[in-house]
Design a protein around this motif. Structure first.
Motif, short mmCIF file in Angstrom:
data_model
loop_
_atom_site.label_atom_id
_atom_site.label_comp_id
_atom_site.label_asym_id
_atom_site.label_seq_id
_atom_site.Cartn_x
_atom_site.Cartn_y
_atom_site.Cartn_z
N ASP A 1 54.19 48.21 111.34
CA ASP A 1 55.22 48.49 110.35
C ASP A 1 55.51 47.46 109.08
N HIS A 2 54.56 49.30 108.29
CA HIS A 2 54.50 48.35 107.20
C HIS A 2 56.30 48.49 106.50
N GLU A 3 57.07 49.37 106.28
CA GLU A 3 58.15 49.40 106.28
C GLU A 3 59.28 47.35 106.30
N GLY A 4 58.92 47.52 107.81
CA GLY A 4 59.62 46.31 108.85
C GLY A 4 59.05 44.72 107.44
N LEU A 5 56.88 44.62 107.49
CA LEU A 5 57.10 44.01 106.71
C LEU A 5 57.58 43.57 105.00
N THR A 6 57.80 44.99 104.39
CA THR A 6 58.11 44.25 103.34
C THR A 6 59.76 44.18 103.22
N ASN A 7 60.29 44.31 104.20
CA ASN A 7 61.71 44.58 104.37
C ASN A 7 62.25 43.15 104.33
N LYS A 8 61.63 42.54 105.63
CA LYS A 8 61.53 41.45 105.62
C LYS A 8 60.67 40.31 104.62
N LEU A 9 59.42 40.81 103.66
CA LEU A 9 59.62 39.72 102.12
C LEU A 9 60.91 40.04 101.70
N LYS A 10 61.36 40.92 101.09
CA LYS A 10 62.61 40.95 100.42
C LYS A 10 63.73 40.76 101.21
N GLY B 1 58.80 31.05 103.54
CA GLY B 1 58.29 31.96 104.54
C GLY B 1 58.01 33.48 103.98
N LEU B 2 57.25 33.13 102.61
CA LEU B 2 57.64 34.51 101.98
C LEU B 2 56.07 34.22 101.38
N ASP B 3 55.50 32.84 101.93
CA ASP B 3 53.89 32.84 101.46
C ASP B 3 53.45 33.40 103.41
N SER B 4 53.84 33.23 104.25
CA SER B 4 53.38 33.68 105.44
C SER B 4 53.38 35.21 105.46
N LEU B 5 54.73 35.79 105.46
CA LEU B 5 54.72 37.11 105.60
C LEU B 5 54.13 37.80 104.35
N ALA B 6 53.43 36.61 103.04
CA ALA B 6 53.13 37.98 102.09
C ALA B 6 51.43 37.30 102.60
N GLU B 7 50.85 36.94 103.24
CA GLU B 7 49.42 36.72 103.41
C GLU B 7 49.46 38.34 104.69
N LYS B 8 50.47 38.41 104.88
CA LYS B 8 50.62 39.77 106.63
C LYS B 8 50.07 40.46 105.61
N LEU B 9 51.02 40.85 104.49
CA LEU B 9 50.42 41.98 103.76
C LEU B 9 49.24 42.37 103.15
N MET B 10 48.39 41.02 102.79
CA MET B 10 46.85 41.16 102.14
C MET B 10 46.09 41.33 103.44
N GLN B 11 46.46 41.07 104.39
CA GLN B 11 45.90 41.51 105.91
C GLN B 11 45.91 43.11 105.87
N TYR B 12 47.17 42.72 105.44
CA TYR B 12 46.93 45.04 105.99
C TYR B 12 46.04 45.65 105.12
N SER B 13 46.17 45.39 103.83
CA SER B 13 46.20 45.50 102.74
C SER B 13 44.03 45.82 102.90
N GLU B 14 43.93 44.56 103.74
CA GLU B 14 42.52 44.55 103.24
C GLU B 14 42.49 45.83 104.59
N GLN B 15 42.80 45.94 105.87
CA GLN B 15 42.27 46.59 106.58
C GLN B 15 42.10 47.50 106.37
N LEU B 16 43.35 48.65 105.53
CA LEU B 16 43.63 49.69 105.45
C LEU B 16 42.38 49.85 103.67
N GLN B 17 41.65 49.24 102.94
CA GLN B 17 41.07 49.44 102.58
C GLN B 17 39.09 49.76 103.68
N GLU B 18 39.23 48.66 104.87
CA GLU B 18 38.39 48.28 105.17
C GLU B 18 38.29 50.66 105.50
N ALA B 19 39.37 51.20 105.99
CA ALA B 19 39.60 52.57 106.88
C ALA B 19 39.34 53.49 105.41
N CYS B 20 39.82 52.74 104.52
CA CYS B 20 39.37 53.42 103.38
C CYS B 20 38.04 54.15 102.66
#
Length: 759
Positions: A395-404, A414-433
């Motif tokens: 749920d990338h939209e939900g994740l960025t909403n929580k960050l905002k 609280g921002l740091d832990s959420l930012a780490e999740k976003l970067m993990q999601y980005s890395e997973q997407l890079q692998e898929a690409c």
């Protein structure tokens, strides 16, 4: 960067390589005509009537070449660095054109006999000389176009450097306004260049560079404003610095395309799994013919080794399921055994036992081919499932909403832990690409996905930095605006990646029958039979060219209409407002012919044409009311009434065309062609009436009531692509706006329409 001439010697065959569609299309009618002349020279007997017809063709060629040469010479005077080369090429063309005219003289044709092969050879020599000379001139003119783009790019770079150092807000606004204008000019030039390139891979590279510039412009605006407003905030400074870096990287990519060095970048990159498997499969199948000789054996071993190395991206990925990894390794082991057995059979055959091992060779080829196909299917399945899983399970939209939300409340921890999740999601997407690029059978899609992935890599930390700036300054409006811009850009990048992945999925599963390109690349329209059914049908090259030519004529008419509307003093005049609105509609239809803009399918086009016809009827009523206010008859009022009487029938004809049924590709194309043609006819009528109304309004001081009715522009789902905002905002969408810097415009349409098309 200074302009680099990489065209080489014009006498070199490689330098005469045609890389743009406009040059190729310009040469087509000339090639057709001189081919006709050469073919007639082969005939043993020719009638006097035919001789006269051929003479007229020869004279037409000579006149066309003469026009062509005059424009080429004028171009050389404007660009002294290529003046000598242009003069030489134009002289060659003039001589060849005169020779063709001489050889097509009636006396020459009547003297042809069965033994007269010299005359034919002279015609062939003159034809070759003419084609070579004309091609040289066009390629030299093309160098002028590239130079214009590079000059425009240098202006943007210079303004970009100034923006990076400015710290005064007022000065920044002024500089960014200038930067926006320069970006729009660059977007126009590069847009036409991109659409003109023949190589899909290079075109995808250019589209990627333009896409980054398009997205980065608005991010640059808000990031710089934030850094100026909060000069002591380190994250704000990092945010703006990151955008500058992204834009410079995009300019570097653009330079590579313009100077042809990008072709090396594209071709030298490691082959993907799809290409490697295709190669080894071809080698296996040719083993039947080569009897798996030593050279074939070496190719089999080498290519299989490359396949095994490339599959490590699949087996080493942390996101590949254990079962899929095991199946890949098992199939690779089987492929090694089958290929090795085929190699051994080949070695035995080399010892002179062909008949003994013939059946075994056939069996080995079949087994190895099937195994390679199984490997391909498994790798495709692994890549597709990983791509599907990442978009379905996050749920990338939900994740960025929580960050905002955390940033708005100033919760840095609280921002740091959420930012780490976003970067993990980005890395997973890079692998898929990475895996999806491996299985893509279309190089442009792989290039688009790789560039989209690179953008994601840069954007993800930039988004986190924007959130951090807001968390440090939670009450800052500009910091909130900056977060929104970066957040929108990040989600748009995810959407783009998802779209490209779906296209690759379609090609892997056999559904990719229609061509679709990303960012600013042309998107061929999809044909629909009715509003209920819209099965896509692919346009062939001839249909695409015919529609593109109609679209160009439509675009020229919108430009003429815009010129007339600019002459009006009463900006709120209802005639003026509706005319501008119809110009916007027609322009969106022109963009459709280029595969761009808001109209994506033929049904979109037909709906827009329907709105255009209805708006034409409304404009007719306004025109009629206006004509009733003219106090006396005369030449101008009578001419206005004449055009006014034809307007309803033109609207009705367009409306009838949009409502007519279209079953199948041929009928649908005819309907598209008819809709654009009828739109052009209606626009031509309005273009005639508009200056008449303006002249009469000034002469008799007539003012029409200012309508409060909403125009179609505000109610139609198909919005005009032309920007109406201020310079800073319009710069953000600059690369989607209309383009006027084509090759044919810069060399004044030499040959393609004005000369050789009339032969």
């Amino acid at each position: 960067m200074a302009y680099v001439d990489r065209s080489g010697d014009m006498n070199d065959s490689k330098a005469l390589e045609i890389k743009t569609k406009s040059i190729e299309q310009t040469l087509v009618p000339l090639v057709t005509q001189i081919t006709t002349l050469v073919n007639h020279k082969e005939k043993q007997r020719v009638s006097e009537k035919t001789c006269q017809a051929i003479e007229r063709v020869g004279q037409a060629v000579r006149l066309a070449v003469s026009k062509f040469v005059s424009v080429g010479e004028a171009l050389g005077k404007e660009n002294t660095e290529i003046q000598d080369e242009l003069h030489e090429a134009c002289s060659e063309a003039q001589v060849a054109g005169n020779n063709i005219a001489r050889l097509t003289d009636t006396n020459s044709w009547l003297s042809v006999t069965m033994q007269n092969s010299t005359d034919k050879n002279s015609m062939i020599k003159a034809a070759r000389g003419l084609l070579s000379a004309v091609t040289k001139v066009l390629l030299l003119a093309d160098r002028v176009v590239i130079k214009q783009i590079i000059v425009a790019e240098q202006k943007v770079k210079k303004s970009l450097n100034k923006l990076e150092t400015v710290r005064n807000f007022t000065e920044f606004v002024q500089l960014f306004s200038q930067f926006g204008k320069e970006m729009v000019e660059l977007a126009h030039l590069t847009g036409d260049r991109q659409n003109d390139l023949k190589d899909e891979r290079i075109r995808a590279q250019m589209a990627a560079a333009r896409g980054v510039l398009e997205k980065s412009t608005m991010m640059l605006l808000t990031a710089c404003k934030t850094s100026i407003r909060h000069p002591d905030c380190v994250s704000a400074q990092d945010n703006s610095a990151g955008v500058f870096q992204m834009m410079r990287k995009a300019f570097q990519m653009l330079d590579e395309v313009l100077t042809d060095s990008s072709s090396m970048t594209v071709l030298v990159k490691p082959k993907n799994i799809h290409n490697l498997l295709h190669t080894i499969r071809d080698v296996i199948e040719t083993s039947k013919i080569t009897q798996a000789e030593s050279n074939t054996q070496d190719k089999l071993v080498t290519t299989l080794s490359l396949v095994v190395d490339a599959t490590q991206d699949f087996t080493d990925s942390a996101y590949t399921q254990h079962e899929q990894r095991e199946r890949i390794l098992k199939l690779l082991g089987k492929a090694k055994l089958d290929v090795n057995h085929l190699v051994q059979v080949g070695k035995r055959i080399e010892q002179g036992n062909w008949e003994r091992y013939e059946d075994e060779l056939d069996t080995s080829v079949l087994k190895a081919t099937k195994t390679i196909d199984d490997v391909k299917k498994q790798l495709q399945m692994t890549a597709l499932s990983q791509a599907e899983e990442i978009f379905r399970g996050n749920d990338h939209e939900g994740l960025t909403n929580k960050l905002k939300e955390a940033a708005t409340m100033g919760q840095i921890d609280g921002l740091d832990s959420l930012a780490e999740k976003l970067m993990q999601y980005s890395e997973q997407l890079q692998e898929a690409c990475k895996l999806m690029r491996h299985v893509s059978s279309k190089p442009p899609l792989a290039i688009s996905l790789e560039n989209a992935e690179n953008n994601l890599i840069k954007l993800s930390p930039q988004l986190v930095t924007a959130f951090t700036t807001l968390a440090i300054n939670p009450t800052s409006k500009i910091a909130k605006e900056n977060v929104d811009v970066f957040n929108n850009a990040w989600h748009a990048q995810l959407k783009e990646i998802n779209t490209i992945m779906k296209e690759i999925t379609d090609t892997c599963t056999g559904k990719g029958n229609t061509k679709h390109v990303y960012l600013s690349l042309p998107r061929p329209g999809k044909h629909g039979t009715t509003m209920k059914s819209s099965r896509p049908v692919k346009l062939d090259a001839e249909e695409q060219a015919r529609i593109a030519k109609l679209g160009l004529e439509l675009k020229l008419m919108t430009s003429e209409l815009d010129v007339e509307t600019d002459k009006w003093e009463d900006a709120e005049n209802d005639i003026l407002k509706r005319a501008k609105n119809m110009s916007s509609m027609a322009y969106s239809m022109y963009l459709f012919t280029r595969g761009e803009g808001p109209l994506k399918t033929t049904q979109d086009l037909f709906k827009q044409a329907e709105y255009f016809a209805e708006e034409g009827n409304k404009l007719f009523r306004v025109f009629k009311d206006f004509s009733g206010l003219i106090p006396e008859r005369g030449l101008l009022p009578d001419e206005l009434v004449h055009h006014l009487q034809s307007l309803p029938s033109l609207c009705q004809q367009l409306h009838y065309t949009t409502k007519s049924p279209s079953l199948g590709k041929i009928q649908t194309f005819a309907k598209v062609n008819g809709s654009i043609q009828e739109t052009k006819n209606l626009l031509a009528c309005i273009s005639h009436m508009l200056p008449l109304c303006n002249t009469l309004a000034v002469k008799y001081n007539i003012r029409t009531p200012h309508s409060t009715l909403p125009l179609w522009k505000h109610g139609s789902p198909f919005m005009d692509s032309r920007s109406n905002g201020d310079d800073s905002d319009s710069a953000a969408s600059a690369l989607s706006s209309k383009s006027d810097g084509s090759l044919l415009r810069n060399i004044k349409t030499i040959a393609s329409i004005d000369a050789f098309d009339r032969i």
